[in-house]
Design a protein around this motif. Structure first.
Motif, mmCIF file in Angstrom:
data_model
loop_
_atom_site.group_PDB
_atom_site.id
_atom_site.type_symbol
_atom_site.label_atom_id
_atom_site.label_comp_id
_atom_site.label_asym_id
_atom_site.label_seq_id
_atom_site.Cartn_x
_atom_site.Cartn_y
_atom_site.Cartn_z
ATOM 1 N N HIS A 34 31.559 43.352 52.763
ATOM 2 C CA HIS A 34 31.513 42.957 54.170
ATOM 3 C C HIS A 34 30.201 43.448 54.775
ATOM 4 C CE1 HIS A 34 32.630 41.546 57.982
ATOM 5 N NE2 HIS A 34 32.860 42.723 58.543
ATOM 6 N N HIS A 35 29.521 42.567 55.458
ATOM 7 C CA HIS A 35 28.209 42.762 56.080
ATOM 8 C C HIS A 35 27.049 42.537 55.127
ATOM 9 C CE1 HIS A 35 29.042 44.760 60.228
ATOM 10 N NE2 HIS A 35 29.516 43.531 60.109
ATOM 11 N N LEU A 90 24.429 40.549 67.022
ATOM 12 C CA LEU A 90 24.362 41.352 68.248
ATOM 13 C C LEU A 90 25.767 41.786 68.690
ATOM 14 C CD1 LEU A 90 22.214 42.254 70.401
ATOM 15 C CD2 LEU A 90 23.014 40.319 71.761
ATOM 16 N N CYS A 91 26.718 40.841 68.627
ATOM 17 C CA CYS A 91 28.102 41.156 69.017
ATOM 18 C C CYS A 91 28.721 42.175 68.062
ATOM 19 C CB CYS A 91 28.944 39.883 69.059
ATOM 20 S SG CYS A 91 28.482 38.783 70.391
ATOM 21 N N ASP A 92 28.423 42.057 66.767
ATOM 22 C CA ASP A 92 28.917 43.042 65.798
ATOM 23 C C ASP A 92 28.353 44.423 66.119
ATOM 24 O OD1 ASP A 92 30.556 41.418 64.361
ATOM 25 O OD2 ASP A 92 29.285 41.285 62.583
ATOM 26 N N TRP A 104 30.073 50.061 60.443
ATOM 27 C CA TRP A 104 29.657 48.903 59.656
ATOM 28 C C TRP A 104 28.178 48.586 59.893
ATOM 29 C CZ3 TRP A 104 33.185 47.166 56.312
ATOM 30 C CH2 TRP A 104 34.536 47.274 56.636
ATOM 31 N N PRO A 105 27.279 49.455 59.439
ATOM 32 C CA PRO A 105 25.848 49.187 59.687
ATOM 33 C C PRO A 105 25.439 47.812 59.136
ATOM 34 C CG PRO A 105 26.150 51.333 58.659
ATOM 35 C CD PRO A 105 27.491 50.649 58.631
ATOM 36 N N ILE A 106 24.498 47.169 59.828
ATOM 37 C CA ILE A 106 24.031 45.848 59.400
ATOM 38 C C ILE A 106 22.748 46.003 58.571
ATOM 39 C CG2 ILE A 106 23.034 43.675 60.240
ATOM 40 C CD1 ILE A 106 25.077 43.782 62.503
ATOM 41 N N PRO A 107 22.833 45.660 57.265
ATOM 42 C CA PRO A 107 21.676 45.824 56.373
ATOM 43 C C PRO A 107 20.759 44.611 56.505
ATOM 44 C CG PRO A 107 23.583 45.089 55.125
ATOM 45 C CD PRO A 107 23.996 45.086 56.571
ATOM 46 N N TYR A 108 20.059 44.483 57.647
ATOM 47 C CA TYR A 108 19.361 43.266 58.054
ATOM 48 C C TYR A 108 18.375 42.729 57.016
ATOM 49 C CZ TYR A 108 17.106 40.025 61.324
ATOM 50 O OH TYR A 108 16.620 38.910 61.937
ATOM 51 N N LEU A 109 17.756 43.615 56.252
ATOM 52 C CA LEU A 109 16.701 43.146 55.332
ATOM 53 C C LEU A 109 17.175 42.959 53.890
ATOM 54 C CD1 LEU A 109 13.689 45.225 56.695
ATOM 55 C CD2 LEU A 109 14.308 42.855 57.213
ATOM 56 N N LEU A 110 18.469 43.169 53.631
ATOM 57 C CA LEU A 110 18.980 42.906 52.279
ATOM 58 C C LEU A 110 18.737 41.438 51.913
ATOM 59 C CD1 LEU A 110 22.443 44.693 51.739
ATOM 60 C CD2 LEU A 110 20.233 45.237 50.713
ATOM 61 N N LEU A 116 16.631 49.323 56.305
ATOM 62 C CA LEU A 116 17.007 49.079 57.703
ATOM 63 C C LEU A 116 18.518 48.903 57.804
ATOM 64 C CD1 LEU A 116 15.760 48.652 60.531
ATOM 65 C CD2 LEU A 116 15.781 46.214 60.075
ATOM 66 N N GLN A 117 19.195 49.854 58.458
ATOM 67 C CA GLN A 117 20.646 49.776 58.659
ATOM 68 C C GLN A 117 20.892 49.812 60.161
ATOM 69 O OE1 GLN A 117 23.103 49.638 56.203
ATOM 70 N NE2 GLN A 117 21.600 49.586 54.555
ATOM 71 N N LEU A 118 21.144 48.652 60.751
ATOM 72 C CA LEU A 118 21.253 48.571 62.204
ATOM 73 C C LEU A 118 22.612 49.066 62.705
ATOM 74 C CD1 LEU A 118 19.685 45.036 62.705
ATOM 75 C CD2 LEU A 118 18.580 47.245 63.100
ATOM 76 N N THR A 119 22.570 49.989 63.670
ATOM 77 C CA THR A 119 23.783 50.437 64.366
ATOM 78 C C THR A 119 23.401 50.707 65.813
ATOM 79 O OG1 THR A 119 23.321 52.727 63.778
ATOM 80 C CG2 THR A 119 24.953 51.581 62.421
#
Ligand SMILES: [Zn+2]
Length: 174
Positions: A34-35, A90-92, A104-110, A116-119
């Motif tokens: 997930h993510h 953005l909503c997540d 649930w960090p967002i791994p934007y550059l995977l 980069l783990q967005l939180t």
């Protein structure tokens, strides 16, 4: 609408995970993946697919003489798809904290980089009141658009179902 839901394709692993959780070989596909599609790379894939679909639709429409509607240009579809995908992210970030407090960090550059783990520290829980308020307001807006313009998210599945919904809404709120 499809573009805004697209990132959560990576959450479909919840079905096999729930089905196998009490077995000797549980599949942790939700926990692990997930993510993993909440990324710029997948946003570009979804945007490219939207471009192919909309460019194709343009051509078909151009050939049909009965079509009186002025269709949006493919670049409009493509921009809205890219934007919708990111609105999901953005909503997540804003309001999707897990019940166990996990962000649930967002791994934007995977898959290219895991750095980069967005939180967001202000993130509220998935079942917190702001989400109910936002859902309520958007539901009212959706019904209003359906009532006023005869267009609803049901259109994505079927024009007939949409027509039925519009009739119900317009009869209910004259
Ligand atoms: Zn998501």
């Amino acid at each position: 609408m499809a573009a805004a839901i697209a990132p959560d394709v990576d959450g479909l692993g919840i079905v096999p995970e729930l089905l196998t959780r009490n077995t000797t070989h549980p599949l942790l596909w939700f926990s692990q993946y997930h993510h993993s599609l909440h990324t710029l790379a997948f946003a570009l894939v979804v945007t490219f697919v939207a471009f192919l679909i909309s460019a194709n639709t343009e051509r078909t429409r151009g050939q049909g003489i009965q079509d009186q509607h002025r269709s949006a240009r493919p670049w409009m579809t493509v921009s809205l798809v890219f934007l919708s995908f990111h609105l999901h992210l953005l909503c997540d970030l804003a309001g999707a904290r897990g019940p166990d407090g996990d962000q649930w960090p967002i791994p934007y550059l995977l898959p290219f980089s895991n750095s980069l783990q967005l939180t967001w520290s202000g993130q509220w829980a998935l079942n917190a009141w702001p989400n109910f308020v936002i859902t309520g307001v958007l539901l009212v807006a959706t019904l209003w658009i359906a009532w006023k313009y005869g267009s609803s998210p049901v259109e994505l599945a079927s024009k007939q179902w949409n027509q039925k919904l519009i009739e119900v809404v317009r009869t209910r709120f004259r």
